[in-house]
Write an enzyme that holds these catalytic residues in place. Structure first.
Site, PDB file in Angstrom:
ATOM      1  N   SER A 235      39.556  40.759  36.511  1.00  0.00           N
ATOM      2  CA  SER A 235      38.457  41.299  36.910  1.00  0.00           C
ATOM      3  C   SER A 235      37.382  41.946  35.571  1.00  0.00           C
ATOM      4  O   SER A 235      36.130  41.935  36.096  1.00  0.00           O
ATOM      5  CB  SER A 235      38.274  41.916  38.228  1.00  0.00           C
ATOM      6  OG  SER A 235      38.349  43.193  37.386  1.00  0.00           O
ATOM      7  N   GLY A 236      37.740  42.333  35.073  1.00  0.00           N
ATOM      8  CA  GLY A 236      37.348  43.157  33.791  1.00  0.00           C
ATOM      9  C   GLY A 236      37.738  44.549  34.519  1.00  0.00           C
ATOM     10  O   GLY A 236      37.822  45.603  33.478  1.00  0.00           O
ATOM     11  N   GLY A 237      38.251  44.563  35.729  1.00  0.00           N
ATOM     12  CA  GLY A 237      38.409  46.631  36.543  1.00  0.00           C
ATOM     13  C   GLY A 237      39.458  46.813  35.435  1.00  0.00           C
ATOM     14  O   GLY A 237      40.492  45.970  35.463  1.00  0.00           O
ATOM     15  N   VAL A 238      39.680  48.018  35.876  1.00  0.00           N
ATOM     16  CA  VAL A 238      41.258  49.084  35.302  1.00  0.00           C
ATOM     17  C   VAL A 238      42.100  48.203  35.553  1.00  0.00           C
ATOM     18  O   VAL A 238      43.184  47.836  35.077  1.00  0.00           O
ATOM     19  CB  VAL A 238      40.603  50.463  35.808  1.00  0.00           C
ATOM     20  CG1 VAL A 238      42.284  50.680  34.880  1.00  0.00           C
ATOM     21  CG2 VAL A 238      39.497  50.802  35.077  1.00  0.00           C
ATOM     22  N   ASP A 239      41.959  47.619  37.683  1.00  0.00           N
ATOM     23  CA  ASP A 239      43.815  47.702  38.162  1.00  0.00           C
ATOM     24  C   ASP A 239      43.492  46.673  37.000  1.00  0.00           C
ATOM     25  O   ASP A 239      45.221  46.440  36.686  1.00  0.00           O
ATOM     26  CB  ASP A 239      43.400  47.568  39.135  1.00  0.00           C
ATOM     27  CG  ASP A 239      43.037  49.396  39.364  1.00  0.00           C
ATOM     28  OD1 ASP A 239      42.922  49.903  39.229  1.00  0.00           O
ATOM     29  OD2 ASP A 239      42.859  49.284  41.239  1.00  0.00           O
ATOM     30  N   SER A 240      42.770  45.107  37.339  1.00  0.00           N
ATOM     31  CA  SER A 240      43.508  44.109  36.981  1.00  0.00           C
ATOM     32  C   SER A 240      44.094  44.364  35.554  1.00  0.00           C
ATOM     33  O   SER A 240      44.433  43.437  35.213  1.00  0.00           O
ATOM     34  CB  SER A 240      42.827  42.845  37.700  1.00  0.00           C
ATOM     35  OG  SER A 240      41.279  43.425  37.262  1.00  0.00           O
ATOM     36  N   SER A 241      43.669  45.064  34.812  1.00  0.00           N
ATOM     37  CA  SER A 241      43.121  45.302  32.762  1.00  0.00           C
ATOM     38  C   SER A 241      44.426  45.799  32.718  1.00  0.00           C
ATOM     39  O   SER A 241      45.551  44.721  31.765  1.00  0.00           O
ATOM     40  CB  SER A 241      42.430  45.385  32.781  1.00  0.00           C
ATOM     41  OG  SER A 241      40.788  44.867  32.747  1.00  0.00           O
ATOM     42  N   LYS A 381      45.512  55.584  41.682  1.00  0.00           N
ATOM     43  CA  LYS A 381      44.307  55.425  39.688  1.00  0.00           C
ATOM     44  C   LYS A 381      44.719  55.736  38.243  1.00  0.00           C
ATOM     45  O   LYS A 381      44.177  55.779  37.314  1.00  0.00           O
ATOM     46  CB  LYS A 381      43.334  55.803  40.482  1.00  0.00           C
ATOM     47  CG  LYS A 381      41.657  55.187  39.819  1.00  0.00           C
ATOM     48  CD  LYS A 381      41.509  53.225  39.937  1.00  0.00           C
ATOM     49  CE  LYS A 381      40.336  53.014  39.674  1.00  0.00           C
ATOM     50  NZ  LYS A 381      40.614  51.096  40.333  1.00  0.00           N
TER      51      LYS A 381
END
Ligand code: XMP
Length: 525
Positions: A235-241, A381
């Site tokens: 998604s470009g979010g930190v978690d999926s990245s 996080k």
């Protein structure tokens, strides 16, 4: 999942609102810990986990009530150091032969106590090493109705407060410690020192580091996946990245990421994400250009829930379409974090109202017959951010504010048009640029612009304008569940409004949203 190469600490959750903070404090000390609800903790499960120490959390119940939560009695004979906090202290006393009095019926000189209190030392205790400054009072946070009225055999008092004669107690021969207050909360300013002392006394080495985690996680992913293929919705979010970077390190080309571009992304977002992962990190990334599909289906739709449902459904369809093209994919990667998997004790009960239908890919694995790879399930996080840094993801990427799955659609109340999205993207870019230039980005949980479905009259130069109004939003928050609006200075707001109106054609009025959550929500829809 239990990690078997680190020292482990078990937190037995009796339902306190702040149990997660205990885990945070311990992780900051490089101690691996797991929170488990008291109902699930048995002597067998403790043996299996083999913790080096146990902490009993606080909780809302009263140990004087029949059927209230307890720890397994045999735990006290296993030779494991224990720290009991608030309700945890009372459970220890009750189970070990002391007494607890309920409510305000004062027994051994204690009463209910909520809020700030000051504890003074009685004698010396290694748990308190370096805690009391100059042997003086130390501020703590109390939050209890019941209190201990008689210590269990073997326990001594090491600290008192005016309303809690047994504020700090210990049985040194068994390495049992029990405190009435909450060392994990912010209002016990030096509480972290007690946890540091406790884990030192219990023999922890502080061996939970992101470097070590990375190596073990890579080995585990290889073992789980073997020679099969994994797909990941990036998604470009930190978690999926970070999940993608970790899995890529483990299995390289067996991973394919799908980045769904729904036309509702921020300025340059798709290029940045795809560029970084594909070009710099060498991941296989499918850039699904599905702007026409999404924007087409959203045409004429202004109801927020309908927008969310349309986007959610299309997202799954599109992801499935691209995933089907990857031969032999058996696993789906997800950036699930520890707070999402903690099974905490809930005393609230009752179904909650749907405020917004959140966008996720939750139903996908069953629908597609995929197994899950969730390499961040044990992390908070900020640990994910630290891991991201290990992989060389740039700081400005790792520290990015959260961005919702439905994207700009929910920042465009009313009907979504391409023209409005263009204006919104430009205004948002100027606003974020201002925030970064003023060094405020990292103090803010989330900041964005919403374009409003109203046009207003203005005057620029000698001419009349009739353009959109926009709202700036900036909030502070810990987890997005509650939020306060950010107190920008008037100078900052004035300068930003001037820049947006001058630089973004289509906007002639700027407002600042000063609603907290609750009663507002962070996003506008
Ligand atoms: P609200 O607006 O509910 O937002 O106060 C709380 C946090 O959640 C984000 N948000 C979402 N994130 N999918 C997401 O991944 C969604 O559908 C979604 N809706 C809201 C929002 O940006 C904020 O951080």
């Amino acid at each position: 999942m239990t990690d078997d190469t680190h020292d482990r600490l078990l937190i037995i959750d009796f339902g306190s609102q702040v149990t997660q903070l205990i885990a945070r404090r311990l992780r900051e000390l490089n101690v691996y810990c797991e929170i488990r609800p008291y109902q699930k903790v048995t002597v067998e499960s403790i043996r299996e986990m083999a913790p080096k120490a146990v902490i009993f959390s606080g909780g809302p119940d009263s140990v004087t009530r029949d059927g209230s939560p307890r720890a397994p009695q045999d735990l006290f004979d296993m030779g494991i150091p224990i720290l009991g906090i608030c309700y945890g202290q009372q459970v220890m006393m009750e189970q070990l032969g002391g007494k607890v009095d309920g409510g305000k019926i004062s027994g051994g000189g204690g009463t209910a106590e909520f809020g700030r209190a000051f504890v003074s030392p009685e004698g010396t205790l290694p748990l308190l090493d370096g805690w009391f400054k100059d042997d003086d009072n130390e501020q703590v946070w109390m939050s209890h109705g019941d209190h201990v009225s008689q210590l269990a055999p073997g326990f001594e008092v090491y600290g008192t407060s005016p309303n809690a004669p047994y504020a700090i107690t210990a049985d040194l021969s068994r390495n049992f410690y029990a405190v009435q207050f909450h060392p994990e909360v912010h209002h016990t300013p030096r509480g972290a020192k007690l946890y540091e002392n406790f884990v030192r006394l219990a023999g922890f080495k502080g061996d939970w580091t992101m470097g070590a985690y990375r190596e073990e996680a890579v080995a585990r992913i290889r073992e789980q996946v073997g020679d099969k293929k994994v797909i990941c919705a990036l998604s470009g979010g930190v978690d999926s990245s970070v999940a993608a970077a970790l899995i890529h390190e483990a299995i390289g080309p067996q991973l394919t990421c799908v980045f769904v571009d729904h036309g509702l992304l921020r300025q340059n977002e798709a290029e940045e994400v795809v560029g970084m992962f594909r070009d710099h990190m060498n991941l296989q990334v499918i850039h699904a250009q599905e702007q026409e599909l999404f924007l087409g289906k959203l045409e004429g739709v202004s109801d927020p829930e309908r927008k969310r449902k349309i986007i959610g459904r299309l997202f799954i369809d599109v992801f499935q379409k691209y995933a089907n093209e990857i031969d032999g994919a058996e696993f789906l990667a997800q950036g699930t974090l520890y707070p999402d998997v903690i099974e905490s004790v809930s005393f609230s009960g009752g179904p909650s109202v749907t405020i917004k239908s959140h966008h996720n890919v939750g139903g996908l694995p069953e629908k597609m017959g995929l197994k899950l790879v969730e390499p961040l399930r044990e992390l908070f996080k900020d640990e994910v951010r630290a891991l991201g840094r290990e992989f060389g993801l740039p700081d400005h990427f790792i520290g990015r504010h959260p961005f919702p799955g439905p994207g700009l659609a929910i920042r465009c109340p009313g009907e979504i048009t391409r023209a409005k999205l263009d204006i919104l993207r430009q205004a948002d870019a100027v606003y974020i640029d201002q925030i970064r230039k003023h060094g405020l980005y990292d103090d803010i949980w989330q900041a964005f612009v919403a374009i409003l479905p109203v046009r207003t009259v203005g005057v620029m130069g000698d001419g009349r304008t009739y353009d959109y109004a926009c709202a700036l939003r900036a909030v502070t928050s810990v987890d997005g569940m509650t939020a306060d609006y950010y107190p920008f200075s008037h100078d900052f707001l004035g300068e930003t409004a001037t820049r947006i109106i001058n630089e973004v054609p289509g906007i002639n009025r700027v407002t600042y949203d000063i609603t907290s959550k609750p009663p507002g929500t962070i996003e506008w829809e």
